[in-house]
Design an enzyme around this catalytic site. Structure first.
Site, PDB file in Angstrom:
ATOM      1  N   CYS A  99     -20.689 -49.158  -9.249  1.00  0.00           N
ATOM      2  CA  CYS A  99     -21.050 -50.709  -9.988  1.00  0.00           C
ATOM      3  C   CYS A  99     -21.928 -51.636  -9.247  1.00  0.00           C
ATOM      4  CB  CYS A  99     -19.318 -50.796  -8.885  1.00  0.00           C
ATOM      5  SG  CYS A  99     -19.388 -52.425 -10.406  1.00  0.00           S
ATOM      6  N   HIS A 100     -21.994 -52.563  -8.738  1.00  0.00           N
ATOM      7  CA  HIS A 100     -22.469 -53.516  -8.396  1.00  0.00           C
ATOM      8  C   HIS A 100     -23.450 -52.800  -6.481  1.00  0.00           C
ATOM      9  CE1 HIS A 100     -20.917 -56.305 -10.984  1.00  0.00           C
ATOM     10  NE2 HIS A 100     -21.692 -56.667 -10.944  1.00  0.00           N
ATOM     11  N   CYS A 292       7.115 -43.720  -1.838  1.00  0.00           N
ATOM     12  CA  CYS A 292       7.860 -45.111  -1.422  1.00  0.00           C
ATOM     13  C   CYS A 292       8.849 -44.776  -2.365  1.00  0.00           C
ATOM     14  CB  CYS A 292       6.990 -45.623  -2.443  1.00  0.00           C
ATOM     15  SG  CYS A 292       6.955 -47.140  -2.147  1.00  0.00           S
ATOM     16  N   HIS A 293       9.214 -45.533  -3.257  1.00  0.00           N
ATOM     17  CA  HIS A 293      10.632 -46.399  -4.167  1.00  0.00           C
ATOM     18  C   HIS A 293      11.438 -44.662  -4.935  1.00  0.00           C
ATOM     19  CE1 HIS A 293      10.141 -49.795  -1.979  1.00  0.00           C
ATOM     20  NE2 HIS A 293      11.381 -49.774  -2.426  1.00  0.00           N
TER      21      HIS A 293
END
Length: 367
Positions: A99-100, A292-293
């Site tokens: 990218c940049h 996690c959940h």
């Protein structure tokens, strides 16, 4: 995780692109590479640094990664940054720049005569810097020129990371696997993208599905961070693309199932078709990795009886009432494998989470 002798540095800064630092950071750790991130700190997700810039010695690292975003605009004006990057280049070490991030290479005079790509808005500055510009027809464009690997955006991560691992001397075996991700709106941002692209980078075929959505649709993600409050904070994330139709998939054609966390599992656990899919994988003894959940879905599917697992601490009640033996996630990045089941508590555990799933799938990265 099996540790290799390879060590990589990621050059960070405020407002670097979220995925472009975390995905390679955690993917490479999952593959056994030691990764240091130095210089500053980012927004979006909060990214924790583990090295001090002024103490960095280029000679101790085997490769360099430069994320994109807005950070490279000002890092390119820092002489100490420029000197560090030149040391990696002069020693011919692999450099992966996305990218940049190419602005830093241009400022260091390192793109002259080199084939490279980047985010399209950098075209003119890179041409003026003497590069052999390669047009990014899509945002997943990746170009390799000797020790230099460049890419347009985080969409190119699978190829970008794969080429970087190869440049470090790595080889991947057992990668011919097909993996399914069970997605939903407001799933946790990192918990879908990091393992998704980490597995793609290994050469796996990875599909994402969501009930009542089709291939080409997207799911909204949310960013969960641990910032000292009584619970995690929540911010808007990315739009995650789906690759297959939920109702058209054949579970028998997949080698493993991955269930991200976030808020999606709360309502996915109410869908009988989702529960049937999970039961199918568990009954077949195929690897199931849930974080996690996500364990709310395992609990609702009644597949945790007699199993050992962890989850985000607030999900402990679901796990225990479902008949499982609770494993404390202390520290929060701890992950556990019990038979065909890999469970983790939160996205900081991705290196262990992905690594343990790789073991079940028979995938290995060797250096």
């Amino acid at each position: 995780m099996a540790k290799s002798s390879k060590s990589v540095l990621i050059l960070c800064g405020d407002y670097m692109e979220d995925y472009e630092v975390m995905v390679p950071f955690q993917a490479l750790q999952a593959y056994g590479v030691s990764v240091d991130a130095s210089y500053s700190e980012s927004r979006g997700h909060n990214f924790t640094l583990n090295a001090t810039f002024d103490e960095v010695e280029a000679s101790k690292y085997d490769g360099l990664i430069i994320p994109g975003g807005r950070a490279p605009e000002y890092l390119a004006m820092d002489e100490s940054v420029i000197n560090l990057v030149k040391k990696f280049s002069n020693n011919g070490k692999p450099m992966a720049v996305i990218c940049h991030g190419l602005l830093i290479l241009a400022a260091a005079g390192l793109v002259s005569g080199r084939r490279c790509t980047a985010f399209p808005s950098l075209k003119s500055v890179l041409i003026h810097a003497g590069s052999d510009w390669v047009e990014a027809e899509t945002m997943s464009k990746c170009v390799v020129d000797g020790n230099l690997i460049t890419a347009a955006t985080y969409e190119a991560h699978p190829e970008y990371i794969r080429h970087f691992v190869k440049a470090l001397g790595g080889t991947v075996t057992g990668f011919d696997k097909k993996i399914l991700f069970l997605c939903g709106d407001y799933m946790e941002d990192y918990e879908v993208m990091v393992p998704f692209q980490s597995l793609q980078a290994l050469g796996c075929h990875v599909d994402s599905v969501c009930p009542k959505k089709l291939a080409g649709d997207t799911c909204i993600t949310v960013i969960h961070d641990f910032e000292g409050d009584q619970t995690y904070s929540e911010k808007p994330g990315h739009n995650f693309p789906l690759t297959a139709n939920f109702n058209a998939i054949d579970p028998l054609s997949y080698d493993a199932l991955v269930i991200p966390g976030g808020r999606a599992p709360e309502y996915l656990a109410l869908d009988e078709n989702v529960l049937a899919l999970v039961k199918n994988f568990m009954k077949a003894g195929k690897p199931v990795a849930s974080i996690c959940h996500g364990q709310q879905i395992l609990s609702a599917a009644d597949v945790l009886k007699g199993r050992k697992c962890t989850a985000y601490p607030a999900v402990k009640l679901n796990v225990v009432l479902a008949g499982a033996t609770w494993l404390e996630p202390e520290p929060i990045h701890r992950c556990f494998t019990d038979g065909n089941l890999v469970t983790g508590a939160a996205w900081p555990g991705h290196p262990e989470f992905v690594s343990q799933l790789m073991v079940l799938l028979g995938i290995q990265v060797s250096f």
